[in-house]
Design a protein around this motif. Structure first.
Motif, PDB file in Angstrom:
ATOM      1  N   PHE A  26      36.262  67.499  73.923  1.00 13.69           N
ATOM      2  CA  PHE A  26      37.146  68.414  73.752  1.00 13.69           C
ATOM      3  C   PHE A  26      37.620  68.855  72.540  1.00 13.69           C
ATOM      4  N   THR A  27      37.451  70.062  72.299  1.00 20.12           N
ATOM      5  CA  THR A  27      37.740  70.841  70.910  1.00 20.12           C
ATOM      6  C   THR A  27      39.094  71.585  71.364  1.00 20.12           C
ATOM      7  N   PRO A  28      40.023  70.970  70.563  1.00 19.58           N
ATOM      8  CA  PRO A  28      41.238  71.617  70.578  1.00 19.58           C
ATOM      9  C   PRO A  28      41.638  72.877  70.107  1.00 19.58           C
ATOM     10  N   ALA A  29      40.992  73.336  69.247  1.00 20.23           N
ATOM     11  CA  ALA A  29      41.162  74.608  68.620  1.00 20.23           C
ATOM     12  C   ALA A  29      41.151  75.805  69.601  1.00 20.23           C
ATOM     13  N   ASP A  30      40.124  75.932  70.433  1.00 17.60           N
ATOM     14  CA  ASP A  30      39.881  76.698  71.566  1.00 17.60           C
ATOM     15  C   ASP A  30      41.248  76.604  72.405  1.00 17.60           C
ATOM     16  N   LEU A  31      41.937  75.509  72.743  1.00 25.53           N
ATOM     17  CA  LEU A  31      43.006  75.486  73.660  1.00 25.53           C
ATOM     18  C   LEU A  31      44.083  75.988  73.059  1.00 25.53           C
ATOM     19  N   VAL A  32      44.361  75.788  71.433  1.00 19.64           N
ATOM     20  CA  VAL A  32      45.371  76.149  70.886  1.00 19.64           C
ATOM     21  C   VAL A  32      45.527  77.656  70.701  1.00 19.64           C
ATOM     22  N   ASP A  33      44.148  78.342  70.401  1.00 21.03           N
ATOM     23  CA  ASP A  33      44.186  79.781  70.412  1.00 21.03           C
ATOM     24  C   ASP A  33      44.511  80.600  72.000  1.00 21.03           C
ATOM     25  N   ASP A  34      44.131  79.851  72.855  1.00 20.49           N
ATOM     26  CA  ASP A  34      44.490  80.439  74.192  1.00 20.49           C
ATOM     27  C   ASP A  34      46.181  80.203  74.250  1.00 20.49           C
ATOM     28  N   ASP A  43      50.452  52.334  76.683  1.00 17.34           N
ATOM     29  CA  ASP A  43      50.613  53.491  77.904  1.00 17.34           C
ATOM     30  C   ASP A  43      51.693  54.038  77.399  1.00 17.34           C
ATOM     31  N   VAL A  44      52.796  53.634  76.916  1.00 21.93           N
ATOM     32  CA  VAL A  44      54.061  54.369  76.535  1.00 21.93           C
ATOM     33  C   VAL A  44      53.858  55.441  75.576  1.00 21.93           C
ATOM     34  N   ARG A  45      52.895  55.111  74.610  1.00 21.74           N
ATOM     35  CA  ARG A  45      52.535  56.050  73.624  1.00 21.74           C
ATOM     36  C   ARG A  45      51.637  57.236  74.318  1.00 21.74           C
ATOM     37  N   ARG A  46      50.968  56.884  75.464  1.00 22.87           N
ATOM     38  CA  ARG A  46      50.249  57.946  76.014  1.00 22.87           C
ATOM     39  C   ARG A  46      51.169  58.819  76.687  1.00 22.87           C
ATOM     40  N   ILE A  47      52.375  58.294  77.418  1.00 21.66           N
ATOM     41  CA  ILE A  47      53.303  58.909  77.933  1.00 21.66           C
ATOM     42  C   ILE A  47      54.016  60.223  77.026  1.00 21.66           C
ATOM     43  N   PHE A  48      54.350  59.659  75.836  1.00 22.60           N
ATOM     44  CA  PHE A  48      54.738  60.507  74.762  1.00 22.60           C
ATOM     45  C   PHE A  48      54.029  61.715  74.429  1.00 22.60           C
ATOM     46  N   HIS A  49      52.449  61.296  74.360  1.00 18.60           N
ATOM     47  CA  HIS A  49      51.690  62.419  74.132  1.00 18.60           C
ATOM     48  C   HIS A  49      51.708  63.221  75.128  1.00 18.60           C
ATOM     49  N   ILE A  50      51.786  63.000  76.529  1.00 19.00           N
ATOM     50  CA  ILE A  50      51.570  63.743  77.527  1.00 19.00           C
ATOM     51  C   ILE A  50      52.676  64.639  77.467  1.00 19.00           C
ATOM     52  N   GLU A  51      53.970  64.250  77.120  1.00 17.84           N
ATOM     53  CA  GLU A  51      55.303  65.129  77.206  1.00 17.84           C
ATOM     54  C   GLU A  51      54.994  66.078  75.885  1.00 17.84           C
ATOM     55  N   SER A  52      54.595  65.745  74.784  1.00 18.94           N
ATOM     56  CA  SER A  52      54.534  66.626  73.519  1.00 18.94           C
ATOM     57  C   SER A  52      53.384  67.609  73.952  1.00 18.94           C
ATOM     58  N   LEU A  53      52.362  67.513  74.541  1.00 13.79           N
ATOM     59  CA  LEU A  53      51.224  68.400  75.212  1.00 13.79           C
ATOM     60  C   LEU A  53      52.151  69.522  75.969  1.00 13.79           C
ATOM     61  N   ARG A  54      52.871  68.782  77.083  1.00 10.56           N
ATOM     62  CA  ARG A  54      53.459  69.624  78.021  1.00 10.56           C
ATOM     63  C   ARG A  54      54.559  70.673  77.442  1.00 10.56           C
ATOM     64  N   ALA A  55      55.093  70.181  76.326  1.00  4.05           N
ATOM     65  CA  ALA A  55      56.216  70.873  75.507  1.00  4.05           C
ATOM     66  C   ALA A  55      55.622  72.125  74.929  1.00  4.05           C
ATOM     67  N   VAL A  56      54.275  72.152  74.572  1.00  4.53           N
ATOM     68  CA  VAL A  56      53.732  73.085  73.912  1.00  4.53           C
ATOM     69  C   VAL A  56      52.746  74.092  74.874  1.00  4.53           C
ATOM     70  N   GLY A  57      53.212  73.787  76.154  1.00  3.53           N
ATOM     71  CA  GLY A  57      52.663  74.773  77.233  1.00  3.53           C
ATOM     72  C   GLY A  57      51.382  74.307  78.058  1.00  3.53           C
ATOM     73  N   LEU A  58      50.768  73.374  77.876  1.00  2.33           N
ATOM     74  CA  LEU A  58      49.552  72.653  78.488  1.00  2.33           C
ATOM     75  C   LEU A  58      49.915  72.456  79.893  1.00  2.33           C
ATOM     76  N   SER A  59      48.891  72.663  80.736  1.00  2.00           N
ATOM     77  CA  SER A  59      49.089  72.331  82.281  1.00  2.00           C
ATOM     78  C   SER A  59      48.628  70.741  82.351  1.00  2.00           C
ATOM     79  N   LEU A  60      49.088  70.108  83.134  1.00  2.82           N
ATOM     80  CA  LEU A  60      48.738  68.669  83.415  1.00  2.82           C
ATOM     81  C   LEU A  60      47.226  68.525  83.377  1.00  2.82           C
ATOM     82  N   ARG A  61      46.418  69.521  84.231  1.00 10.20           N
ATOM     83  CA  ARG A  61      44.959  69.514  83.879  1.00 10.20           C
ATOM     84  C   ARG A  61      44.445  69.516  82.556  1.00 10.20           C
ATOM     85  N   GLU A  62      45.140  70.401  81.823  1.00 12.67           N
ATOM     86  CA  GLU A  62      44.568  70.463  80.558  1.00 12.67           C
ATOM     87  C   GLU A  62      44.772  69.061  79.603  1.00 12.67           C
ATOM     88  N   ILE A  63      46.124  68.668  80.030  1.00 14.19           N
ATOM     89  CA  ILE A  63      46.319  67.608  79.237  1.00 14.19           C
ATOM     90  C   ILE A  63      45.544  66.331  79.557  1.00 14.19           C
TER      91      ILE A  63
END
Length: 332
Positions: A72-80, A43-63
């Motif tokens: 899910f294909t991350p390449a499209d999201l990274v391009d966006d 659970d804690v590792r997942r929390i860190f993953h969430i925070e890392s994705l928030r730091a690069v600009g993803l919304s909570l829905r996208e996370i």
């Protein structure tokens, strides 16, 4: 671990952890006997993953999609994300430029700030009339950097003329800013830069125009030569002769040469250059005719002797032109 310890270790507040849980992003693996949330190491590792994705600009829905959707294909999201980041940087850069330009005017109060901002917005308007009015405003109110940038990008001839007028009356710094346009990969920008420099007074503009005489762009060379010729700069003479040969603004080039032929030495030099190109075996018939016509504006014995020689030229058009010009000079 209980929620307090997780908050301490992760740096995420207990309130935010509860919010994540309400959205289904984090689900504590268990409960204590007293009913408190208990988080596992996963659970804690997942929390860190969430925070890392928030730091690069993803919304909570996208996370949520990124973590839970197996397809899910991350390449499209990274391009966006890259696209959105570039847009944000461009917007913030534009804001920084605008603020620096306001600061450069040394505003005394908020009214001055608002006035400059209004003029800067007007320079970027889609209306040519609005841009022209902004360019014609007091040069003390429009930062020279904004005028130079607008001049390099302006396609409307009337607005471009107003911007060149404003730059020619600015306190300074415009020539250096326009110099950057001379090296642009876009031909239209290079031409706008040299035309604006041609209308600017002062040594700095003249120096840049002299440098432009060796530009690989023939249009830039020509514009610079015409401007320098009008200022009496002999350095422009070879380029002006080349323009007559090429048939590029040849009438203006011939007029500039006649202005530069103000003394016997200069007149003889120019006449010799024109005659040399006429006699060059690689110079075609139309160019020989233009060079002969250019001799009309050059005073002195060298030009007269050249015209007399050309009366017997094998090219009838050149011979007739030379004879006519000799009569006009009173030598025929």
């Amino acid at each position: 671990m209980l929620i307090g310890e997780v908050a301490r270790r992760s740096g995420v507040s207990a309130r935010m952890l509860r919010h994540y849980e309400s959205l289904g992003l984090v689900r504590p693996s268990g409960r204590t006997g007293s009913g408190y949330r208990e988080y596992s190491g996963e659970d804690v590792r997942r929390i860190f993953h969430i925070e890392s994705l928030r730091a690069v600009g993803l919304s909570l829905r996208e996370i949520g999609r990124a973590l839970d959707d197996p397809g899910f294909t991350p390449a499209d999201l990274v391009d966006d994300l890259i696209r959105r980041t570039r847009e944000r940087i461009a917007a913030e850069t534009e804001l920084l430029i605008r603020l620096n330009r306001v600061h450069a005017t040394d505003p005394a109060g908020w009214e001055d700030v608002l006035q400059v901002l209004a003029l800067l917005r007007a320079l970027g308007s889609t209306s040519a009339g609005t841009r022209q009015r902004a360019a014609l405003a007091s040069v003390d109110e429009v930062p020279v950097e904004a005028l130079a940038q607008a001049a390099l990008g302006e396609g409307d001839p009337y607005v471009a003329g107003a911007l060149r007028w404003a730059l020619s009356r600015s306190d300074g710094g415009g020539a250096a800013l326009l110099a950057e346009g001379l090296g642009s990969p876009m031909a239209a920008v290079r031409e706008r830069a040299v035309r604006a420099l041609a209308e600017m007074p002062g040594r700095e503009a003249a120096t840049l125009l002299r440098d432009a005489l060796v530009s690989p762009d023939a249009v830039v060379r020509g514009r610079a030569a015409l401007a320098l010729g009008a200022r009496g700069e002999a350095a422009a003479i070879p380029v002006l002769v080349d323009m007559i040969v090429a048939g590029s603004n040849d009438t203006d080039a011939a007029d500039a040469l006649s202005v530069l032929a103000g003394d016997d030495t200069a007149a003889d030099r120019i006449a010799s250059l024109l005659v040399g190109r006429i006699g060059d075996g690689t110079t075609g018939q139309p160019a020989r005719g233009r060079l002969t016509q250019a001799l009309a504006g050059i005073p002195g014995a060298t030009a007269s002797r050249a015209l007399a020689d050309l009366v017997g030229d094998a090219d009838r058009a050149v011979a007739l032109t030379a004879a006519y010009l000799l009569r006009l000079r009173g030598d025929g």
